[in-house]
Enzyme design. Structure first.
Site, PDB file in Angstrom:
ATOM      1  N   PRO A  26       1.006  -1.311  -0.118  1.00 46.11           N
ATOM      2  CA  PRO A  26       0.169  -0.264   0.148  1.00 46.11           C
ATOM      3  C   PRO A  26       1.099   1.389  -0.371  1.00 46.11           C
ATOM      4  CG  PRO A  26      -0.577  -1.058   2.675  1.00 46.11           C
ATOM      5  CD  PRO A  26       0.832  -1.914   1.402  1.00 46.11           C
ATOM      6  N   THR A  28       0.393   5.770  -0.141  1.00 51.38           N
ATOM      7  CA  THR A  28      -0.408   7.153  -0.541  1.00 51.38           C
ATOM      8  C   THR A  28       0.295   7.505  -1.490  1.00 51.38           C
ATOM      9  OG1 THR A  28      -0.837   6.671   2.953  1.00 51.38           O
ATOM     10  CG2 THR A  28      -1.135   8.677   1.381  1.00 51.38           C
ATOM     11  N   GLN A 104      -6.044  -1.330   1.975  1.00 50.73           N
ATOM     12  CA  GLN A 104      -5.859  -0.714   3.076  1.00 50.73           C
ATOM     13  C   GLN A 104      -6.959   0.536   4.211  1.00 50.73           C
ATOM     14  OE1 GLN A 104      -1.788   1.141   3.824  1.00 50.73           O
ATOM     15  NE2 GLN A 104      -1.653  -0.750   5.048  1.00 50.73           N
ATOM     16  N   GLY A 178      -2.330  -1.423  10.917  1.00 47.56           N
ATOM     17  CA  GLY A 178      -1.940  -1.291  12.191  1.00 47.56           C
ATOM     18  C   GLY A 178      -0.991  -1.022  12.429  1.00 47.56           C
ATOM     19  N   ALA A 179      -0.182  -0.325  11.512  1.00 53.09           N
ATOM     20  CA  ALA A 179       1.894  -0.605  10.973  1.00 53.09           C
ATOM     21  C   ALA A 179       1.782   1.276  11.490  1.00 53.09           C
ATOM     22  CB  ALA A 179       1.962  -0.580  10.031  1.00 53.09           C
ATOM     23  N   TYR A 182       0.284   5.165  12.944  1.00 48.10           N
ATOM     24  CA  TYR A 182      -1.202   5.375  12.725  1.00 48.10           C
ATOM     25  C   TYR A 182      -1.288   4.613  14.348  1.00 48.10           C
ATOM     26  CZ  TYR A 182       0.956   7.740   8.746  1.00 48.10           C
ATOM     27  OH  TYR A 182       1.600   8.442   7.585  1.00 48.10           O
ATOM     28  N   GLY A 302       9.935  -5.322   2.509  1.00 52.56           N
ATOM     29  CA  GLY A 302      11.192  -4.228   2.267  1.00 52.56           C
ATOM     30  C   GLY A 302      12.152  -4.745   1.701  1.00 52.56           C
ATOM     31  N   GLY A 325       7.322  -1.885  -2.874  1.00 54.06           N
ATOM     32  CA  GLY A 325       6.997  -0.824  -2.788  1.00 54.06           C
ATOM     33  C   GLY A 325       7.139   0.246  -3.621  1.00 54.06           C
TER      34      GLY A 325
HETATM   35  C1  LIG Z   1       5.030   6.956  -1.573  1.00 57.54           C
HETATM   36  C2  LIG Z   1       4.723   5.850  -0.165  1.00 57.54           C
HETATM   37  C3  LIG Z   1       3.679   6.002   0.721  1.00 57.54           C
HETATM   38  C4  LIG Z   1       3.040   4.971   1.394  1.00 57.54           C
HETATM   39  N1  LIG Z   1       2.439   5.012   1.830  1.00 57.54           N
HETATM   40  C5  LIG Z   1       2.177   3.996   2.283  1.00 57.54           C
HETATM   41  C6  LIG Z   1       0.456   3.027   3.108  1.00 57.54           C
HETATM   42  O1  LIG Z   1      -0.481   4.049   3.241  1.00 57.54           O
HETATM   43  N2  LIG Z   1      -0.058   2.278   3.899  1.00 57.54           N
HETATM   44  C7  LIG Z   1       1.007   1.736   4.145  1.00 57.54           C
HETATM   45  O2  LIG Z   1       0.993   0.844   4.624  1.00 57.54           O
HETATM   46  N3  LIG Z   1       2.371   2.081   3.990  1.00 57.54           N
HETATM   47  C8  LIG Z   1       2.560   2.309   3.051  1.00 57.54           C
HETATM   48  N4  LIG Z   1       4.049   3.296   2.568  1.00 57.54           N
HETATM   49  C9  LIG Z   1       5.118   2.132   3.099  1.00 57.54           C
HETATM   50  C10 LIG Z   1       5.452   1.138   2.131  1.00 57.54           C
HETATM   51  O3  LIG Z   1       4.179   0.234   1.770  1.00 57.54           O
HETATM   52  C11 LIG Z   1       6.560  -0.237   1.725  1.00 57.54           C
HETATM   53  O4  LIG Z   1       6.340  -0.679   3.222  1.00 57.54           O
HETATM   54  C12 LIG Z   1       7.764   0.481   2.066  1.00 57.54           C
HETATM   55  O5  LIG Z   1       7.672   1.144   0.821  1.00 57.54           O
HETATM   56  C13 LIG Z   1       8.841  -1.068   2.273  1.00 57.54           C
HETATM   57  O6  LIG Z   1       8.266  -1.148   0.730  1.00 57.54           O
HETATM   58  P1  LIG Z   1      10.393  -1.165  -0.058  1.00 57.54           P
HETATM   59  O7  LIG Z   1      11.207  -1.474   0.937  1.00 57.54           O
HETATM   60  O8  LIG Z   1       8.978  -2.109  -1.037  1.00 57.54           O
HETATM   61  O9  LIG Z   1       9.522   0.146  -0.694  1.00 57.54           O
HETATM   62  C14 LIG Z   1       4.526   3.874   1.874  1.00 57.54           C
HETATM   63  C15 LIG Z   1       5.671   4.169   1.002  1.00 57.54           C
HETATM   64  C16 LIG Z   1       5.698   5.177   0.133  1.00 57.54           C
HETATM   65  C17 LIG Z   1       7.122   5.292  -0.176  1.00 57.54           C
END
Ligand SMILES: Cc1cc2nc3c(=O)[nH]c(=O)nc-3n(C[C@H](O)[C@H](O)[C@H](O)COP(=O)(O)O)c2cc1C
Length: 379
Positions: A26, A28, A104, A178-179, A182, A302, A325
């Site tokens: 997810p 934002t 989400q 829940g992460a 927030y 991650g 992500g």
């Molecule tokens: C632009 C952006 C927005 C994010 N928004 C959310 C969100 O709405 N909800 C959430 O649980 N995590 C959010 N995250 C965290 C990502 O879901 C993810 O945990 C994070 O990017 C690490 O994963 P990665 O190493 O694959 O990038 C966001 C990350 C980014 C880069």
């Protein structure tokens, strides 16, 4: 399970099957026009991930009530018929391209960058500063007021109502947020929750709100709607936080969520890879513990766009699925690229230099393409 199987083995969450184990995390994107209604451009953005071969897309954190849940200006909500209809278009676009999509559900609590009058578990100043790029407001977060019992009931009702709306919009599932610091994580964390009622004190009490929400949502929606929860140790305003009791905390939290009826657990690590956020202080894997003690499917996150890392996590039994992500932002077709053995593009933070919205991303991508075309012409 090795990575070779990642794209060909299907998997189940709840009663729903998925073509493969690659999930869009997810993210934002604050891309509505101030009304919280998802736009056609957002539908095109989410459709790309389905076309790119992801087995599951988890759409961005979406606010759940009109009281205190909204985290960011232009964040989508699912609190009105119009917002629901906007999401319905997003879901239709993803389904049309053969994908599956969850929503989400998020309550920002004390980390709202939208409200001035915020609510949290307790009146404790949040750590650090607001996120850049998500709102004009910057600096310290306002001091929240402690939620009273009727406001806590409103939170639970908001999750139930918005989950029902998500089902009506056609989503295949919902993920309770829940992460990342927030509201539900604020309740879980001892330094932000100093309550003396049944929602504060012991770890069981601090879990109570999240557990009650999972249970209530699960009871409210039909069996065909998957209900999961995302957890993390780190927070957007406290990246290095680790659960103080390590594995012992995990045992309590995961068992309670299983009992509440969660269909899956998603464990997130933002910014510095899987080990940074998913391991305890003494190096034990919380996602693997969640799998072992609940028997539920687990999604890990991650830095898992990196093939070697993804392989290590899946083949060592840390998780059943992986969520990507930033790697997915740079490669909306990551699963196809893996299948076709194409090069994975690194995420370039420059993508967000003019803002984190989908339209800024699309503009940036077309500038990159034009630059590339010009370079190709010159060659
Ligand atoms: C632009 C952006 C927005 C994010 N928004 C959310 C969100 O709405 N909800 C959430 O649980 N995590 C959010 N995250 C965290 C990502 O879901 C993810 O945990 C994070 O990017 C690490 O994963 P990665 O190493 O694959 O990038 C966001 C990350 C980014 C880069």
């Amino acid at each position: 399970m090795s990575l070779d199987n990642l794209l060909i083995e299907n998997t189940m969450l709840g009663h729903t099957s998925f073509d493969n184990r690659a999930v869009v995390a997810p993210m934002t994107r604050v891309s509505t026009n101030g009304d919280g209604i998802p736009t056609d451009q957002m539908a095109a953005y989410y459709r790309r991930y389905a076309e790119g071969g992801f087995g599951l897309i988890i759409a961005e954190g979406t606010y759940t009530d009109r009281f205190f849940s909204q985290g960011y200006p232009n964040q989508p909500g699912i609190t009105t018929d119009e917002q629901q209809a906007g999401w319905q278009k997003v879901v239709a676009a993803v389904h049309d391209a053969g994908g599956k999509i969850f929503l989400q559900l998020m309550h920002a609590g004390a980390l709202s960058q939208h409200l001035s009058n915020t609510r949290g578990p307790s009146s404790v100043p949040p750590m650090r500063h607001m996120l850049e790029g998500y709102s004009k407001k910057q600096g310290r977060f306002p001091l929240p007021q402690a939620m009273n019992p009727s406001e806590i009931d409103d939170v639970i009702d908001g999750f139930i109502t918005s989950a029902n709306r998500a089902v009506q919009a056609g989503f295949d599932g919902v993920e309770i947020h829940g992460a990342n610091g927030y509201l539900l994580d604020q309740f879980l964390t001892d330094y932000s929750n100093t309550r003396e009622d049944q929602y504060g004190g012991s770890l069981e009490n601090r879990c109570r709100l999240g557990v009650e929400i999972v249970k209530a949502v699960k009871e409210a929606v039909s069996n065909s709607c998957v209900v999961g929860i995302r957890l993390s140790q780190g927070k957007v305003n406290d990246f290095d936080y680790l659960w103080p009791g390590g594995i012992e905390d995990g045992k309590v939290i995961f068992a309670l969520l299983k009992k509440a009826g969660a269909d899956y657990i998603h464990f997130a690590s933002e910014g510095q890879g899987f080990d940074h956020g998913c391991l305890t202080r003494d190096g034990k894997s919380l996602p693997r513990l969640a799998r072992d003690i609940t028997g539920l499917p687990v999604i890990a996150n991650g830095g898992l766009h990196n093939l070697q890392e993804a392989n290590r996590i899946l083949s060592n039994g840390h998780s059943d699925l992986i969520a990507i992500g930033t790697g997915a932002l740079a490669n909306p077709d990551w699963p196809k690229k893996i299948r076709d053995q194409e090069k994975i593009r690194p995420f370039n933070p420059d993508m967000f230099s003019e803002g984190v919205t989908v339209s800024r991303q699309f503009d940036w991508e077309s500038r990159q393409m034009n630059g590339k075309d010009k370079a190709d012409d010159a060659a």
